[in-house]
Scaffold this active site. Structure first.
Site, PDB file in Angstrom:
ATOM      1  N   CYS A  29      14.461  31.448   3.710  1.00 13.89           N
ATOM      2  CA  CYS A  29      15.817  31.031   4.082  1.00 13.89           C
ATOM      3  C   CYS A  29      15.947  29.515   4.037  1.00 13.89           C
ATOM      4  CB  CYS A  29      16.147  31.494   5.489  1.00 13.89           C
ATOM      5  SG  CYS A  29      16.055  33.258   5.636  1.00 13.89           S
ATOM      6  N   TYR A  38      14.205  44.560  -2.600  1.00 12.09           N
ATOM      7  CA  TYR A  38      13.599  44.137  -1.328  1.00 12.09           C
ATOM      8  C   TYR A  38      13.881  45.144  -0.225  1.00 12.09           C
ATOM      9  CZ  TYR A  38      13.480  41.203   2.974  1.00 12.09           C
ATOM     10  OH  TYR A  38      13.248  40.686   4.222  1.00 12.09           O
ATOM     11  N   HIS A  74      10.651  43.348   5.901  1.00 11.89           N
ATOM     12  CA  HIS A  74      11.212  42.935   7.195  1.00 11.89           C
ATOM     13  C   HIS A  74      12.200  43.962   7.734  1.00 11.89           C
ATOM     14  CE1 HIS A  74       9.950  39.226   5.045  1.00 11.89           C
ATOM     15  NE2 HIS A  74       9.333  39.043   6.195  1.00 11.89           N
ATOM     16  N   ASP A  83       4.784  37.931  10.651  1.00 10.61           N
ATOM     17  CA  ASP A  83       4.708  37.585   9.242  1.00 10.61           C
ATOM     18  C   ASP A  83       4.700  36.061   9.099  1.00 10.61           C
ATOM     19  OD1 ASP A  83       4.933  37.568   6.465  1.00 10.61           O
ATOM     20  OD2 ASP A  83       7.112  37.637   6.541  1.00 10.61           O
TER      21      ASP A  83
END
Ligand code: ADP
Ligand code: SF4
Length: 692
Positions: free
Chosen positions: A31, A169, A172, A265
Site C-alpha cells: 500500500c 489475489y 490476507h 505477515d
C-alpha cells in the site's frame, strides 16, 4: 554479474509464464495511499524501485468491482478506462527502467466498507468481517459469476495498460481467500464444504483470467498458505490448494496470516525476526515446481542468496525493505553493502500509507516524495549556496539527516555538534527499549554515511550556547536540539501539569532520566502514565517489569498504545504486556501524584486511587527551543530549526524535517517548505489531455 560472485545467483533471470524477470528481486504489492487517486505519485514511487534494480514492481491491492470499494482506505482500482489510464503511467515509468510491472487484482469480499459506493459487500456467507465487523451479503451464484467476469475485464484492462504480471489475489483473507476459508465459507452449494468446493471460485477465476490474458501476461496467485491461527486455511490445506491450482499459475506469491492478523505477515521487528515466515512459506516448494516469491523483511544479501540456493523460494520478495531502500539490488550488485539503508521494521510506512493516506518511511525520507517534491533517494543536486559553511547543533535523527543531505549537496563545510558523548539524540537510547534493537539502524546507517563525506565533521561532548554559536562563525545555523519528556506531567488531556508531578523528586521519573541518567524508581510498585499512546509508555512498562517492578500502565487513551495498532503491533503488544504481568488501565487519568500513591479519574468521571512507590511520566514532550529563540531574537540571520526542537513528533517526521531543510537550504526562504505538487482533479473538461 554482482561485484561479489557469492551474490551472482540473485541476478539470474527467471521465467514466469510468458515473461522474463531480469533478476530475483521482486517488489511484492504494498500500500501507498496513492491508488488511482494520486497516479503520478504512484508511478514515481514505483519507478524509483525499478531504477534501483528490482526485477518486478507491483501495485498495491487493486479492486476489480465497485462492491469492493476500500474507502476509507485507499486502494488502487481497475473499474474503468479512467483507472486504466491512471495505472498506465505506472507501467510506462517502470518499463522505462527495465522492470516488469505487476498488478494485484483483488476483491475485498466481507472486508469492504464500501463507504463511497454504499453497496453491501459480497461474501461467501453472511459472516461479519473479523476486520471491519461489517455484515456482508451472501453471494448468489449470479454474484460469483459477475465478480469473475469483473476480474476478467480488469485483467484485460491491466494487460492493455501494459502490466506484465496479473494477480488473482486472495491473500490476507480477501474474497477468494474467504471462499477457501471454513470460517468465512459456510455454504452448502458447490462452493462450500470440501476443499475442492471452497477452492472452486478461486480456480474458476484463475482459469478465466488465464484464458483472457495468459498468453500475454504472467498469472500470479497470492495466498496465505497458513492463516497462522486466523480465519483462513492452515498449511496442509494451503499446500493442497497450491497443488490443485498449480496448472493455472505462473508465479506463487505466498505469505501467512489474515487481514486482522496481518501483523504476522508484515511483522514488526519488535516481535518478529527477519525471515520468520519461512517456517510456513518454506514448505510451498513441496507442492509446486513453479517460481515462488516470499517475504521476510530481508535486507542482507547473504540471507537472500542462502534462501535462493536452498531452493525454497526463487524470488526475494520485499515491500518494506524496498520502501526503506529502493536501491538494494543495485547496491548489492555494486558491492556497496554498507550503503543499504536497512528497514528497521517499525511499520510506520503502514501507518502512513494506510491510515494517514500518504506513504512515508522512518528510514527513507524520500519515500512518497518522489513525485510531489521531486526527491530521489540517491540523487542530490549541488546547492546553489554550496560555498557556505553550516553549523548544525544537535546530532539527533533530524540533525544527522540534515547533515547528510547538506553534505551530499556539496556544502563547503558542515559541522554537526552535540552535547552528548556520542551522536544520535534519542536514537542513542530508544533502541535499548525492549524489542526495539533494530531501530539502532537509524543511527548506525546515518553515521556510516556521514563518515564517507569529507565535508562533514561530527563533534560530540560540546554544548553550544548562543555565544558559542556566534563564535563558530558559520554562515548558516541549524538548531536541532530536540525535545524532552515533561517532568511535571503536562499533557493533552488537562492541558496542565499534574499536581505533585515533579521529576526532581526521587519517586517521579521521566524516560530520559531512566535511560540516560540512570535514575531508578524507588520501591517495587511503579505506575507508568502514558498520554502518547505509542511505544514509549509500553516500552517503559516492559523495561521496569524486566527490572523486577510490579508495573501498571495507566493511559488516557481508549486502549493501551493505540498508535501501535496502526503499525500492526497493538494486539500482540497488549497480549505481551499482559503475559508479562503488567497491569493495564485505559481511559483513566491521574489527578494528583504523591509519595506512596496517586488519585485518578476514569473517562466517565469515577474517582480511583492507586498505591505506588514511583511514577514514570510519558505525558508529553517539550521542545528544547531556548537556543533557537535566543539566536533569532538577537536578529541573527540564516538560523533555522528542525525536528523535535520545532515540535515533538514521530522519529520519521523529525528525519523528514531534517531532510526537507537540507533539500531546500538554497530556496528563497528555507524556513518555509516549498509548495509541492498536489494531485487533484482539474476543472478543465479533460484533465488528462496534457499528459496523454
Ligand atoms: P531530533 O529528534 O529532533 O533529532 P533529539 O532529541 O533526538 O532530536 O536530539 C537532539 C540532540 O541535540 C541531542 O543529542 C542533544 O544532546 C543535542 N543538544 C541539545 N541541546 C544542545 C546544545 N545546546 N548543544 C549541543 N547539542 C545539543
Ligand atoms: Fe521499514 Fe519502518 Fe521504513 Fe516501513 S517505515 S519501510 S518498517 S523503516
Amino acid at each position: 554479474m554482482a561485484a561479489d560472485p557469492r551474490f551472482d545467483i540473485l541476478f539470474e533471470p527467471v521465467q514466469i509464464g510468458p515473461k522474463t524477470l531480469r533478476n530475483r528481486f521482486y517488489q511484492v504489492p504494498h500500500c501507498t495511499g496513492f491508488g488511482v487517486e494520486k497516479p503520478w505519485s504512484q508511478a514515481a514511487h514505483r519507478a524509483v524501485k525499478a531504477e534501483g534494480g528490482w526485477g518486478a514492481v507491483c501495485t498495491e491491492y487493486c479492486t476489480v468491482s465497485s462492491d469492493a470499494d476500500e474507502t476509507p482506505y485507499i486502494s488502487a482500482r481497475m473499474w474503468d478506462d479512467h483507472d486504466q489510464r491512471h495505472l498506465a503511467f505506472l507501467t510506462e515509468a517502470v518499463h522505462a527502467h527495465g522492470a516488469l510491472a505487476g498488478i494485484e487484482l483483488s476483491h475485498s469480499g466481507a472486508h469492504g466498507e464500501n463507504c463511497e459506493t454504499r453497496q453491501p459487500p459480497p461474501a461467501p456467507s453472511q459472516i461479519a468481517s473479523d476486520f471491519s465487523n461489517i455484515t456482508p451479503k451472501r453471494m448468489e451464484k449470479l454474484d460469483i459469476d459477475r465478480i469473475i467476469s469483473d476480474w476478467v475485464q480488469a485483467a484485460i484492462r491491466s494487460r492493455d495498460a501494459g502490466f506484465d504480471i496479473v494477480y488473482v489475489y486472495g491473500g490476507h483473507s480477501y474474497l477468494l481467500g474467504q471462499m477457501l476459508s471454513p470460517f468465512y465459507n459456510r455454504r452448502t452449494d458447490e462452493y462450500g464444504g470440501s476443499l475442492e468446493n471452497r477452492a472452486r471460485m478461486w480456480i474458476e477465476t484463475l482459469a478465466a483470467v488465464r484464458d483472457a490474458v495468459g498468453s500475454d501476461c504472467a498469472i500470479a496467485c497470492r495466498m496465505a498458505v497458513s492463516a497462522a491461527g486466523g480465519p483462513g486455511v492452515e498449511l496442509d490445506e494451503g499446500l493442497e490448494f497450491v497443488r490443485m491450482a498449480d496448472h493455472l499459475v505462473d508465479l506463487w506469491d505466498v505469505h501467512i496470516g489474515s487481514i486482522l492478523e496481518w501483523s504476522k505477515d508484515s511483522g514488526a521487528s519488535r516481535f518478529f525476526a527477519e525471515g520468520w515466515q519461512l517456517e510456513w512459506t518454506g514448505h510451498v516448494r513441496e507442492a509446486t515446481a513453479r517460481p515462488i516469491v516470499g517475504v521476510g523483511r530481508l535486507t542482507t544479501p547473504e540471507r537472500m542468496a542462502e534462501i535462493v540456493e536452498s531452493g525454497v523460494w526463487d524470488l526475494i520478495g520485499a515491500a518494506r525493505p524496498n520502501i526503506a531502500d529502493p536501491f538494494i539490488p543495485r547496491k548489492i550488485r555494486e558491492g556497496r553493502f554498507a550503503d543499504i539503508r536497512a528497514c528497521i521494521g517499525c511499520n510506520m510506512c503502514i501507518s502512513k500509507g494506510d491510515v494517514r493516506r500518504h506513504i512515508g518511511c522512518t528510514q527513507n525520507a524520500t519515500a512518497g516524495e518522489e513525485h510531489r517534491r521531486g526527491w530521489h533517494p540517491e540523487r542530490f543536486d549541488r546547492a546553489a549556496n554550496a560555498d557556505r559553511e553550516v553549523l548544525i547543533v544537535g546530532a539527533g535523527p533530524a540533525g544527522m539527516e540534515c547533515a547528510l543531505v547538506l553534505g551530499r549537496r556539496g556544502m563547503r563545510r558542515v559541522r554537526l555538534v552535540d552535547a552528548a558523548g556520542e551522536p544520535g539524540g534519542l536514537t542513542r537510547w530508544v533502541p535499548r527499549l525492549p524489542g526495539l534493537a533494530e531501530w539502532d539502524r537509524l543511527r548506525t546507517w546515518r553515521l556510516g554515511q556521514l563518515a564517507q563525506l569529507p565535508n562533514v565533521e561530527i563533534e560530540t561532548g560540546v554544548r553550544m550556547d548562543a555565544a558559542a554559536v556566534r563564535a563558530a562563525g558559520a554562515d548558516l545555523v541549524v538548531i536541532a536540539t530536540g525535545a524532552a519528556w515533561a517532568g511535571d506531567g503536562r499533557n493533552g488531556i488537562t492541558r496542565a501539569a499534574i499536581p505533585g508531578a515533579d521529576a526532581s523528586l526521587p519517586h517521579v521519573l521521566t524516560p530520559e532520566q531512566i535511560m540516560l541518567g540512570g535514575k531508578r524508581p524507588p520501591g517495587s510498585r511503579a505506575i507508568v502514565l502514558d498520554c502518547e499512546g505509542y511505544f514509549m509508555g509500553a516500552g517503559m512498562a516492559e523495561l521496569l517489569r524486566g527490572h523486577g517492578h510490579q508495573v501498571e500502565l495507566v493511559t488516557s487513551c481508549e486502549k493501551i498504545a493505540p498508535l501501535c495498532d496502526e503499525t500492526l503491533e497493538g494486539p500482540i503488544l497488549r497480549r505481551h504486556l499482559h503475559d508479562l504481568g503488567i497491569g493495564m488501565r485505559a481511559e483513566a487519568w491521574l489527578t494528583r501524584i504523591g509519595g506512596g500513591g496517586a488519585d485518578g479519574e476514569t473517562e466517565l468521571g469515577d474517582a480511583f486511587s492507586i498505591e505506588a512507590d514511583a511514577f514514570v511520566l510519558v505525558t508529553q514532550r517539550v521542545s528544547d527551543e531556548a537556543l533557537y529563540l535566543e539566536l533569532v531574537d538577537a536578529g541573527i540571520a540564516g538560523v533555522y530549526r528542525i525536528g523535535d526542537c520545532v515540535a515533538p513528533r514521530l522519529i520519521a517526521d523529525a528525519i523528514w524535517d531534517g531532510h526537507r531543510l537540507g533539500r531546500e537550504i538554497d530556496s528563497p526562504d528555507p524556513a518555509r517548505p516549498l509548495p509541492y505538487l498536489r494531485e487533484r482533479p482539474g476543472l478543465e473538461a479533460d484533465p488528462l489531455a496534457a499528459v496523454r
